[in-house]
Design a protein around this motif. Structure first.
Motif, PDB file in Angstrom:
ATOM      1  N   GLU A 321       0.837  -1.196   0.000  1.00 20.82           N
ATOM      2  CA  GLU A 321       0.000   0.000   0.000  1.00 20.82           C
ATOM      3  C   GLU A 321       0.875   1.250   0.000  1.00 20.82           C
ATOM      4  OE1 GLU A 321      -4.144   1.294   2.160  1.00 20.82           O
ATOM      5  OE2 GLU A 321      -3.046  -0.405   2.999  1.00 20.82           O
ATOM      6  N   MET A 326      -1.730  -1.190  -5.253  1.00 16.93           N
ATOM      7  CA  MET A 326      -3.007  -1.467  -4.615  1.00 16.93           C
ATOM      8  C   MET A 326      -3.494  -2.894  -4.866  1.00 16.93           C
ATOM      9  SD  MET A 326      -3.448   1.258  -3.017  1.00 16.93           S
ATOM     10  CE  MET A 326      -2.983   2.992  -3.014  1.00 16.93           C
ATOM     11  N   TYR A 358     -12.438   0.468  -3.009  1.00 11.70           N
ATOM     12  CA  TYR A 358     -12.915   1.810  -3.357  1.00 11.70           C
ATOM     13  C   TYR A 358     -11.871   2.569  -4.178  1.00 11.70           C
ATOM     14  CZ  TYR A 358     -14.044   6.734  -2.791  1.00 11.70           C
ATOM     15  OH  TYR A 358     -14.287   8.059  -3.029  1.00 11.70           O
ATOM     16  N   ARG A 359     -10.600   2.502  -3.747  1.00  5.30           N
ATOM     17  CA  ARG A 359      -9.547   3.212  -4.470  1.00  5.30           C
ATOM     18  C   ARG A 359      -9.337   2.660  -5.868  1.00  5.30           C
ATOM     19  NH1 ARG A 359      -5.485   2.888   0.673  1.00  5.30           N
ATOM     20  NH2 ARG A 359      -6.680   4.250   2.056  1.00  5.30           N
ATOM     21  N   ARG A 402     -11.887  12.642  -6.091  1.00  2.54           N
ATOM     22  CA  ARG A 402     -10.828  12.236  -5.164  1.00  2.54           C
ATOM     23  C   ARG A 402      -9.512  12.738  -5.757  1.00  2.54           C
ATOM     24  NH1 ARG A 402      -9.636   8.297  -1.258  1.00  2.54           N
ATOM     25  NH2 ARG A 402      -7.547   7.416  -1.379  1.00  2.54           N
ATOM     26  N   VAL A 404      -5.383  12.817  -5.020  1.00  2.93           N
ATOM     27  CA  VAL A 404      -4.243  12.324  -4.238  1.00  2.93           C
ATOM     28  C   VAL A 404      -2.975  12.643  -5.014  1.00  2.93           C
ATOM     29  CG1 VAL A 404      -3.138  10.350  -3.146  1.00  2.93           C
ATOM     30  CG2 VAL A 404      -5.629  10.460  -3.266  1.00  2.93           C
ATOM     31  N   ASP A 503     -10.796  13.381  -0.359  1.00  4.02           N
ATOM     32  CA  ASP A 503     -11.854  12.643  -1.044  1.00  4.02           C
ATOM     33  C   ASP A 503     -13.186  13.271  -0.683  1.00  4.02           C
ATOM     34  OD1 ASP A 503     -13.922  10.543  -1.530  1.00  4.02           O
ATOM     35  OD2 ASP A 503     -12.179   9.359  -2.126  1.00  4.02           O
ATOM     36  N   VAL A 510      -6.592  12.319   2.829  1.00  6.25           N
ATOM     37  CA  VAL A 510      -5.666  11.195   2.702  1.00  6.25           C
ATOM     38  C   VAL A 510      -4.372  11.634   3.369  1.00  6.25           C
ATOM     39  CG1 VAL A 510      -4.492   9.629   1.117  1.00  6.25           C
ATOM     40  CG2 VAL A 510      -6.746  10.550   0.528  1.00  6.25           C
ATOM     41  N   GLU A 522      -7.386   7.310   5.699  1.00  2.90           N
ATOM     42  CA  GLU A 522      -8.529   8.139   5.316  1.00  2.90           C
ATOM     43  C   GLU A 522      -9.043   8.786   6.602  1.00  2.90           C
ATOM     44  OE1 GLU A 522      -9.684   8.598   2.279  1.00  2.90           O
ATOM     45  OE2 GLU A 522      -8.528   7.086   1.189  1.00  2.90           O
TER      46      GLU A 522
END
Length: 748
Positions: A321, A326, A358-359, A402, A404, A503, A510, A522
């Motif tokens: 991670e 992922m 979800y990501r 979202r 990041v 998000d 994040v 999160e």
């Protein structure tokens, strides 16, 4: 044994042994009983090849080569199967233990007779006579040597392991942890040295000083390769799982201590004699290399036997991670769940499985995973709360954006007080610097004591970075910085961490936060802002000077206006005598406009002589409005520990709120104080100190019932005189007498 053929009569039968290649072998095979111990601790992957070598030594060369190879592969296959077998961990552990016990016993029985025959043909040299004094002398000498060499080598080992593993777990985390490991290491080496010395004394009473040093180094090698294997196979997974379930570094210390006292001391002695039983130096070197492999196999075997595979999958998932892999992380978490781990770890794995779905854009799977946290994996109440809110947010607005920042990652040093080095390194490396958290920590951080903000800025500027502060910021300010490509450092009580994204669907930031159960977190914005307001809602930007034009315009203007003011605010209690404040720094921190009102409220209460100057310099109404705007929403006095842990069931006085109320009271704004404190009480937690203030204001305004209720809620407050007066005003003589009796009892 003669070169010519010889015949031995054994149990009435005639047996013709295999030819030996030497008359008097210098290296005798291990006794087969050792195979049971090796199999139980290190598995068939080790004892299988050992048994093949023993058959080879007995003269069955072809059989030994084939059998050793097949058993070694079989042992590795058994370990892999047990590691991946998706049953409760104890079934895998019991099955593996049963297989190892039975195979070790079978190998012992198979090799018992060939070993006896070999010894009859090649008898062991006669044992020299020793006295009890020589054995005791060997034990004392071994204990002393083991204690001396072992303690020194343990210190060196801790430094080596800290450099090797501090990204994955704490080694030199805090002083008590390092000292405990040194003490335990010294005790284990003392015990192992005593056992080894006693055995050596019974066989070889007189050894040279060079032999003594060599034996000490061999014992060190045997033990520290054992420790290294435990670090990889048990400590790293154990710490990662412990971090996920709030056990912290105790998850490492306790298993290490138990493994040392129940296995480590005699296992090290066993491996020590496995190495020294070879007379040649080259042979000893070969055995030493074998010992490293044996200990690695032992670590994996113990990992499975004591239920650590799920922890290992969790640790691997967290690693992937961090590396933004992922898909690999998701596979690891799902494999960990199949191992059916204990409830706390299962809750964590299911929660992160849902977030990873979800990501990856798998919204349906994410929702189903969150539902399972709420309905099935219910051990962790905090994760249930977060999952419920995430599920509600996704059902309402799953299509919101979202953002990041890419490539915002760095190696993590798990050390006490290293939140600034870790977070600052993340930001600086994002901009292309090669700096490490360890390098930053060596310069500006006290292990276990943390980092001063001024030193943080000094280090960044020394590395040719800008480092600016913005107090009284907002959530939108953070999002604007992220949109502009800037990772943000934020401050909460006793802690700092980096925000690298947000998000809108989950309503989270994040974050990269080494003080929490996770690293990538999160963080619910509604929870974050309560902790953030405990530290003047301050954000910091560290960036190369050439990136300054990219800062959002409004934020840039306030950075220029307030950054130095905030730095002087941090200096006001450093550049002053103990238990005092620096008025010059506070006056400088107040700035020209007073929009950063914290220094003004402190000056107004602690330095009455400057009140007139403050009233002339700053607009009182503006300060009052700023206080109301800051504390009116998203603020309470609940406990917000370092990181992202909230304990809103218990409140602690907030010094900024206290000074603000004193300022409002001095300005005669009693209505404002009443409305503000009631608002905070309705929306969250207030401390007993604020309850007393609220109660006193109610009584002063004739609202005796409300005032008494609040004063009674402040159980530890020393206020019976006021409650007695309130009871008298209400005509409740019994209540007044009861409170007056409390005063008398306190006096006596």
């Amino acid at each position: 044994m003669e070169e010519s053929k010889s015949t031995i009569v054994e149990n009435g039968d005639e047996y013709e042994p295999k030819r030996s290649t030497c008359k008097n072998p210098k290296v005798y095979p291990l006794h087969p009983s050792w195979l049971i111990l090796f199999t139980m601790v290190a598995g068939l992957a080790v004892s299988g090849p050992m048994s093949g070598m023993m058959f080879f030594r007995y003269g069955y060369r072809k059989l030994g080569c084939i059998l050793g190879s097949l058993l070694g592969l079989c042992g590795l296959s058994i370990l892999l199967f047990a590691f991946l077998w998706d049953v409760e961990w104890y079934w895998a552990a019991f099955s593996l233990t049963g297989i190892h016990l039975s195979t070790g016993s079978i190998l012992f029985l198979l090799l018992k007779a060939p070993h006896r025959r070999f010894i009859k043909i090649n008898p062991l040299p006669p044992k020299s006579r020793t006295t009890h004094h020589e054995i005791i002398g060997g034990m004392v000498g071994g204990a002393f040597t083991g204690s001396l060499i072992g303690t020194v080598s343990t210190v060196l080992y801790i430094l080596f392991a800290d450099r090797l593993f501090s990204m994955f777990m704490p080694i030199d985390f805090v002083d008590v942890f390092a000292v405990t490991r040194v003490i335990v290491g010294g005790l284990i080496f003392t015990l192992a040295g005593a056992i080894a010395g006693g055995i050596i004394g019974s066989h070889k009473p007189s050894i040279s000083s060079s032999q003594l040093i060599l034996y000490g180094l061999i014992l060190v090698w045997a033990h520290h390769t054992w420790l290294l294997a435990l670090e990889v196979a048990i400590a790293i997974p154990g710490f990662q799982a412990g971090a996920a379930t709030s056990k912290g570094w105790w998850a490492i210390l306790i298993p290490f201590t138990l493994f040392e006292f129940f296995i480590g001391f005699w296992w090290s002695v066993l491996l020590f004699f496995f190495i020294v039983s070879v007379p040649s130096k080259l042979g000893k070197l070969g055995r030493a290399l074998q010992v490293a492999g044996i200990n690695l196999a032992a670590g994996i075997t113990l990992c499975i036997s004591f239920g650590y595979p799920a922890d290992a999958f969790l640790a691997l998932g967290r690693h992937f991670e961090r590396e933004a892999s992922m898909g690999k992380a998701l596979w690891c978490y799902e494999q960990g769940l199949k191992k059916m781990p204990e409830e706390g770890i299962a809750s964590y794995l299911q929660y992160h499985t849902a977030l990873l779905h979800y990501r990856l854009g798998n919204i349906h799977e994410a929702k189903q995973g969150l539902k399972r946290v709420i309905t099935k994996y219910t051990f962790n109440k905090d994760l249930i709360k977060k999952s419920s809110r995430f599920l509600e947010n996704l059902n309402r607005s799953a299509t919101k954006k979202r953002v990041v920042l890419a490539n915002a990652q760095t190696g993590t040093s798990y050390k006490g007080g290293y939140c600034v080095p870790n977070s600052l390194a993340l930001v600086m490396r994002y901009w292309g610097s090669e700096i490490t958290s360890r390098a930053i920590g060596r310069e500006i951080t006290g292990l276990g004591s943390g980092t001063f903000v001024v030193n943080q800025r000094w280090f960044a500027e020394r590395e040719d970075f800008r480092h600016d502060f913005l107090p009284m910021a907002s959530l939108n300010d953070i999002k604007s910085c992220i949109d502009g490509g800037f990772p943000v450092l934020v401050y909460v009580p006793s802690h700092v961490f980096a925000i690298v994204g947000y998000d809108e669907a989950l309503e989270t930031f994040v974050t990269y936060d080494v003080a929490t159960h996770d690293v990538w977190v999160e963080y619910l914005q509604k929870d974050f802002i309560k902790a953030w307001k405990k530290q003047a809602a301050t954000l910091a930007l560290a960036y190369p000077p050439e990136k300054e034009p990219s800062i959002p315009r409004d934020i840039h203007k306030r950075l220029i206006r307030l950054s130095d003011d905030y730095l002087h605010f941090q200096l006001h209690y450093l550049d002053a005598p103990t238990d005092s404040l620096s008025m010059p720094h506070l006056m400088r921190a107040a700035g020209d406009t007073g929009e950063f009102f914290f220094p003004i409220t402190i000056l107004y209460d602690d330095f009455p002589g400057v009140r007139k100057t403050l009233e002339q310099r700053y607009n009182t109404q503006r300060i009052v409005d700023s206080i109301q705007a800051y504390f009116w929403d998203d603020f309470d006095e609940g406990i917000h520990d370092a990181g992202q842990y909230h304990n809103e069931r218990w409140a602690q006085p907030d010094w900024a709120l206290k000074y603000s109320i004193l300022y409002l009271t001095a300005q005669g704004r009693f209505d404002m104080v009443k409305k503000l404190t009631e608002r905070i009480d309705e929306e969250g937690q207030v401390s007993e100190e604020i309850l007393v203030n609220m109660g006193m204001i109610d009584i002063a305004m004739g609202r005796f019932e409300h005032g008494l209720d609040r004063l009674h809620r402040a159980e530890n407050a020393k206020n019976p005189l006021y409650t007695a007066l309130a009871h008298l005003k209400m005509g409740k003589d019994q209540g007044a007498i009861r409170d007056l009796v409390k005063i008398v009892n306190r006096k006596t």
